[in-house]
Design a protein around this motif. Sequence first.
Motif, PDB file in Angstrom:
ATOM      1  N   GLY A 136       0.837  -1.195   0.000  1.00  0.00           N
ATOM      2  CA  GLY A 136       0.000   0.000   0.000  1.00  0.00           C
ATOM      3  C   GLY A 136       0.870   1.242   0.000  1.00  0.00           C
ATOM      4  N   LEU A 137       0.278   2.351  -0.425  1.00  0.00           N
ATOM      5  CA  LEU A 137       1.022   3.610  -0.470  1.00  0.00           C
ATOM      6  C   LEU A 137       0.058   4.762  -0.263  1.00  0.00           C
ATOM      7  CD1 LEU A 137       3.779   5.035  -1.146  1.00  0.00           C
ATOM      8  CD2 LEU A 137       2.911   5.198  -3.472  1.00  0.00           C
ATOM      9  N   MET A 138       0.400   5.677   0.646  1.00  0.00           N
ATOM     10  CA  MET A 138      -0.401   6.871   0.891  1.00  0.00           C
ATOM     11  C   MET A 138       0.348   8.080   0.355  1.00  0.00           C
ATOM     12  SD  MET A 138      -3.206   8.070   2.469  1.00  0.00           S
ATOM     13  CE  MET A 138      -3.618   7.106   3.906  1.00  0.00           C
ATOM     14  N   GLU A 166     -14.595  12.745   3.804  1.00  0.00           N
ATOM     15  CA  GLU A 166     -14.801  11.321   4.063  1.00  0.00           C
ATOM     16  C   GLU A 166     -14.116  10.508   2.971  1.00  0.00           C
ATOM     17  OE1 GLU A 166     -18.895   9.533   2.940  1.00  0.00           O
ATOM     18  OE2 GLU A 166     -19.341  11.570   3.608  1.00  0.00           O
ATOM     19  N   TRP A 167     -13.705   9.288   3.333  1.00  0.00           N
ATOM     20  CA  TRP A 167     -13.016   8.419   2.385  1.00  0.00           C
ATOM     21  C   TRP A 167     -13.994   7.903   1.344  1.00  0.00           C
ATOM     22  CZ3 TRP A 167      -8.003   7.924   1.696  1.00  0.00           C
ATOM     23  CH2 TRP A 167      -7.138   8.237   2.752  1.00  0.00           C
ATOM     24  N   MET A 168     -13.553   7.899   0.083  1.00  0.00           N
ATOM     25  CA  MET A 168     -14.349   7.337  -1.002  1.00  0.00           C
ATOM     26  C   MET A 168     -13.439   6.496  -1.886  1.00  0.00           C
ATOM     27  SD  MET A 168     -17.443   8.355  -0.556  1.00  0.00           S
ATOM     28  CE  MET A 168     -18.226   7.969  -2.103  1.00  0.00           C
ATOM     29  N   LYS A 199      -3.656  -0.393  10.987  1.00  0.00           N
ATOM     30  CA  LYS A 199      -4.783  -1.306  10.971  1.00  0.00           C
ATOM     31  C   LYS A 199      -5.735  -0.880   9.870  1.00  0.00           C
ATOM     32  CE  LYS A 199      -8.542  -3.156  13.684  1.00  0.00           C
ATOM     33  NZ  LYS A 199      -9.525  -2.854  14.702  1.00  0.00           N
ATOM     34  N   GLU A 200      -6.100  -1.824   9.004  1.00  0.00           N
ATOM     35  CA  GLU A 200      -7.005  -1.520   7.906  1.00  0.00           C
ATOM     36  C   GLU A 200      -8.425  -1.387   8.440  1.00  0.00           C
ATOM     37  OE1 GLU A 200      -8.275  -4.218   4.352  1.00  0.00           O
ATOM     38  OE2 GLU A 200      -6.300  -3.381   3.903  1.00  0.00           O
ATOM     39  N   GLN A 211      -5.106   2.740   8.779  1.00  0.00           N
ATOM     40  CA  GLN A 211      -5.031   3.804   9.794  1.00  0.00           C
ATOM     41  C   GLN A 211      -3.776   3.591  10.631  1.00  0.00           C
ATOM     42  OE1 GLN A 211      -7.024   6.335   9.783  1.00  0.00           O
ATOM     43  NE2 GLN A 211      -8.475   5.538   8.292  1.00  0.00           N
ATOM     44  N   ASN A 212      -2.916   4.611  10.676  1.00  0.00           N
ATOM     45  CA  ASN A 212      -1.601   4.507  11.312  1.00  0.00           C
ATOM     46  C   ASN A 212      -1.731   4.240  12.818  1.00  0.00           C
ATOM     47  OD1 ASN A 212       1.203   4.541  10.867  1.00  0.00           O
ATOM     48  ND2 ASN A 212       1.349   6.542  11.825  1.00  0.00           N
ATOM     49  N   ILE A 213      -0.970   3.272  13.313  1.00  0.00           N
ATOM     50  CA  ILE A 213      -0.896   2.990  14.740  1.00  0.00           C
ATOM     51  C   ILE A 213       0.431   3.499  15.284  1.00  0.00           C
ATOM     52  CG2 ILE A 213      -0.775   1.157  16.473  1.00  0.00           C
ATOM     53  CD1 ILE A 213      -2.751  -0.411  14.710  1.00  0.00           C
TER      54      ILE A 213
END
Length: 144
Positions: free
Chosen positions: A6-8, A41-43, A130-131, A138-140
Motif C-alpha cells: 500500500g502507499l499513501m 470522508e473516504w471514497m 490497521k485496515e 489507519q496509522n498505529i
Amino acid sequence: GYSGGGLMIKCEHPQYKTRPKYICKESDGCSERKNPGVQDEWMENGDVSLYDDTRAGVLMVFFRELKAADAGTYRCGVNVSHYTESFTELQLNVKHDAKYPKRVTESAHLGEEVNITCQIPEEHKVHFCKEDDNHICQNISSSK
C-alpha cells in the motif's frame, strides 16, 4: 512503493482548502481525474481511495495494492476556477522485491498476546497500521 504493498500520498493545497481536489496520470493525458466526489470522508475511486480534507487543504490518495502499471507521473491538483487549476507533479515508482512479503498473517485468541514480525530493508521507515472498513490503513505507529 513496492508492488503488492500500500502507499499513501498526501497532496497539500492549504491555500485552496475547500476547492475540489483531484489526482490524474499524465500518460493518459490526465483524461481520468480521480476525485473523491465528496469532502471530508473516504471514497473509493477505482483502485484507489481518496479523502479531500477541507480543514487542512490536503487530498490523501491511498493505493491499496500497487501494480507496475501504477508507476508514472501524476498531477495532484485543485480546481481554482472554471479556467484555472493549480497542481503538483509527482513521480511514482513501483519496485518489486520478492524477499520482503507484503502481508503477514498472525492469529491469537481474545486476550492473548501476538507478536508480528516484518521483514523490511533497514533503510526504510516502518509504519504499523490497521485496515479499517474502507480498506484504509489507519496509522498505529511509525519508526525509523
